[in-house]
Scaffold this motif. Sequence first.
Motif, PDB file in Angstrom:
ATOM      1  N   GLU A  48      42.360 152.720 129.313  1.00  0.00           N
ATOM      2  CA  GLU A  48      41.320 152.173 130.179  1.00  0.00           C
ATOM      3  C   GLU A  48      41.466 150.667 130.389  1.00  0.00           C
ATOM      4  N   TRP A  49      42.403 150.064 129.691  1.00  0.00           N
ATOM      5  CA  TRP A  49      42.545 148.614 129.776  1.00  0.00           C
ATOM      6  C   TRP A  49      43.135 148.196 131.118  1.00  0.00           C
ATOM      7  N   GLU A  50      42.526 147.202 131.731  1.00  0.00           N
ATOM      8  CA  GLU A  50      43.034 146.608 132.964  1.00  0.00           C
ATOM      9  C   GLU A  50      43.093 145.110 132.786  1.00  0.00           C
ATOM     10  N   PRO A  51      44.241 144.505 133.057  1.00  0.00           N
ATOM     11  CA  PRO A  51      44.360 143.052 132.909  1.00  0.00           C
ATOM     12  C   PRO A  51      43.290 142.326 133.713  1.00  0.00           C
ATOM     13  N   ASP A  52      42.767 141.265 133.130  1.00  0.00           N
ATOM     14  CA  ASP A  52      41.692 140.495 133.751  1.00  0.00           C
ATOM     15  C   ASP A  52      41.934 139.029 133.431  1.00  0.00           C
ATOM     16  N   ALA A  53      42.129 138.233 134.463  1.00  0.00           N
ATOM     17  CA  ALA A  53      42.434 136.818 134.264  1.00  0.00           C
ATOM     18  C   ALA A  53      41.298 136.072 133.579  1.00  0.00           C
ATOM     19  N   LYS A  54      40.087 136.640 133.591  1.00  0.00           N
ATOM     20  CA  LYS A  54      38.956 135.967 132.967  1.00  0.00           C
ATOM     21  C   LYS A  54      38.813 136.276 131.476  1.00  0.00           C
ATOM     22  N   VAL A  55      39.625 137.215 130.970  1.00  0.00           N
ATOM     23  CA  VAL A  55      39.592 137.530 129.542  1.00  0.00           C
ATOM     24  C   VAL A  55      40.225 136.380 128.765  1.00  0.00           C
ATOM     25  N   THR A  56      39.498 135.849 127.819  1.00  0.00           N
ATOM     26  CA  THR A  56      40.000 134.722 127.035  1.00  0.00           C
ATOM     27  C   THR A  56      40.698 135.164 125.761  1.00  0.00           C
ATOM     28  N   THR A  57      40.238 136.282 125.175  1.00  0.00           N
ATOM     29  CA  THR A  57      40.771 136.740 123.898  1.00  0.00           C
ATOM     30  C   THR A  57      40.822 138.259 123.906  1.00  0.00           C
ATOM     31  N   ALA A  58      41.890 138.835 123.333  1.00  0.00           N
ATOM     32  CA  ALA A  58      41.982 140.290 123.236  1.00  0.00           C
ATOM     33  C   ALA A  58      42.896 140.664 122.076  1.00  0.00           C
ATOM     34  N   VAL A  59      42.548 141.784 121.437  1.00  0.00           N
ATOM     35  CA  VAL A  59      43.338 142.335 120.340  1.00  0.00           C
ATOM     36  C   VAL A  59      43.422 143.835 120.535  1.00  0.00           C
ATOM     37  N   GLN A  60      44.627 144.391 120.456  1.00  0.00           N
ATOM     38  CA  GLN A  60      44.815 145.839 120.536  1.00  0.00           C
ATOM     39  C   GLN A  60      45.175 146.380 119.159  1.00  0.00           C
ATOM     40  N   VAL A  61      44.422 147.352 118.690  1.00  0.00           N
ATOM     41  CA  VAL A  61      44.650 147.946 117.375  1.00  0.00           C
ATOM     42  C   VAL A  61      43.896 149.277 117.360  1.00  0.00           C
ATOM     43  N   GLY A  62      43.812 149.956 116.257  1.00  0.00           N
ATOM     44  CA  GLY A  62      43.093 151.220 116.272  1.00  0.00           C
ATOM     45  C   GLY A  62      43.189 151.964 114.954  1.00  0.00           C
ATOM     46  N   PRO A  63      42.562 153.133 114.916  1.00  0.00           N
ATOM     47  CA  PRO A  63      41.920 153.826 116.039  1.00  0.00           C
ATOM     48  C   PRO A  63      40.499 153.346 116.281  1.00  0.00           C
ATOM     49  N   ARG A  64      39.934 153.758 117.416  1.00  0.00           N
ATOM     50  CA  ARG A  64      38.509 153.572 117.640  1.00  0.00           C
ATOM     51  C   ARG A  64      37.761 154.545 116.733  1.00  0.00           C
ATOM     52  N   MET A  65      36.617 154.118 116.241  1.00  0.00           N
ATOM     53  CA  MET A  65      35.830 154.958 115.343  1.00  0.00           C
ATOM     54  C   MET A  65      34.542 155.454 115.975  1.00  0.00           C
ATOM     55  N   VAL A  66      33.909 154.607 116.783  1.00  0.00           N
ATOM     56  CA  VAL A  66      32.638 154.940 117.421  1.00  0.00           C
ATOM     57  C   VAL A  66      32.759 154.627 118.908  1.00  0.00           C
ATOM     58  N   VAL A  67      32.362 155.576 119.733  1.00  0.00           N
ATOM     59  CA  VAL A  67      32.426 155.408 121.191  1.00  0.00           C
ATOM     60  C   VAL A  67      31.075 155.814 121.775  1.00  0.00           C
ATOM     61  N   ALA A  68      30.429 154.879 122.470  1.00  0.00           N
ATOM     62  CA  ALA A  68      29.126 155.138 123.103  1.00  0.00           C
ATOM     63  C   ALA A  68      28.122 155.746 122.119  1.00  0.00           C
ATOM     64  N   GLY A  69      28.123 155.222 120.900  1.00  0.00           N
ATOM     65  CA  GLY A  69      27.150 155.642 119.904  1.00  0.00           C
ATOM     66  C   GLY A  69      27.506 156.881 119.116  1.00  0.00           C
ATOM     67  N   GLU A  70      28.654 157.493 119.406  1.00  0.00           N
ATOM     68  CA  GLU A  70      29.067 158.706 118.703  1.00  0.00           C
ATOM     69  C   GLU A  70      30.288 158.430 117.844  1.00  0.00           C
ATOM     70  N   ALA A  71      30.229 158.852 116.575  1.00  0.00           N
ATOM     71  CA  ALA A  71      31.374 158.706 115.681  1.00  0.00           C
ATOM     72  C   ALA A  71      32.452 159.714 116.070  1.00  0.00           C
ATOM     73  N   LEU A  72      33.699 159.243 116.211  1.00  0.00           N
ATOM     74  CA  LEU A  72      34.802 160.137 116.531  1.00  0.00           C
ATOM     75  C   LEU A  72      35.253 160.879 115.273  1.00  0.00           C
ATOM     76  N   SER A  73      35.895 162.008 115.471  1.00  0.00           N
ATOM     77  CA  SER A  73      36.467 162.761 114.359  1.00  0.00           C
ATOM     78  C   SER A  73      37.867 162.204 114.097  1.00  0.00           C
ATOM     79  N   LEU A  74      38.058 161.596 112.929  1.00  0.00           N
ATOM     80  CA  LEU A  74      39.297 160.920 112.603  1.00  0.00           C
ATOM     81  C   LEU A  74      40.087 161.697 111.559  1.00  0.00           C
ATOM     82  N   LYS A  75      41.353 161.427 111.486  1.00  0.00           N
ATOM     83  CA  LYS A  75      42.189 162.005 110.436  1.00  0.00           C
ATOM     84  C   LYS A  75      41.679 161.494 109.094  1.00  0.00           C
ATOM     85  N   PRO A  76      41.345 162.389 108.155  1.00  0.00           N
ATOM     86  CA  PRO A  76      40.813 161.928 106.871  1.00  0.00           C
ATOM     87  C   PRO A  76      41.862 161.135 106.096  1.00  0.00           C
TER      88      PRO A  76
END
Length: 256
Positions: free
Chosen positions: A142-170
């Motif tokens: 979903e990432w789209e480059p944006d010249a107005k972004v000052t700081t960004a870090v890519q890492v993972g996994p995501r754990m919570v999305v829109a208030g719901e905890a994702l099911s992760l590898k234990p």
Amino acid sequence: MPALRPGRWLLTLLVVMTLAAPAAAAAQWREVAPGLAYRELSASPSLFGLPWKLHAFRVDLKRWRPRVLDARQQAGRATATVEALAREAGAALAVNASFFDEHARPLGLLVDEGRQLNPLRKADWGVLSFKGHEARLVHTREWEPDAKVTTAVQVGPRMVVAGEALSLKPQTARRAAIGLRADGQLVVVVSGSVPLESNLLARIFRTPEADGGLGCAWALMMDGGPSAQLFAAIGDLRVSVPGGTEVPVALGFLPR
């Protein structure tokens, strides 16, 4: 349903015990500087029957600006401790950030002060980005480059999305993570010496504060294990959670 091997049966039992652990006991947020608050969360038992602890910081981005702290800015150096990077940059708070390879080269997108330091990586990770006083956490696709972004870090996994905890590898490890609350404030977290199971940490992030959690609508794991580390020096508060290895980059917060 196929029979579980003894080792897998034990792992399944331990995970169930972890997820059934009581809600964390949490002290109230203590404001340590304008726009920056601290609290501890702890509970027992953990996966190994030991009490665990989380150090948590709540960051108001209207008062604190994020920076990617890059160890490579010093000639001849590839890595450093998060404490060293924080002290050099004058950051009040810093936590380890991206993954890195066997040559200590960061993996994934890194942007600092609007300049790309490292390219986006095609991976099932998330991108935490900052624009003005706002933060955003999206999946890599979903990432789209944006010249107005000052700081960004890519890492993972995501754990919570829109208030719901994702099911992760234990998996169990020492953890560093960042959450984003509905009010736009960040929550920066690192665990103590006792490892945490990934799904338990996700549950802590999305559980409302009134129920012993951190109340975040979005959350992302930073690099964990020996890399997990945090340093904070604000007023009379000092929190130093050293890691087992140096890292190439950290995410720091400086006063605006």
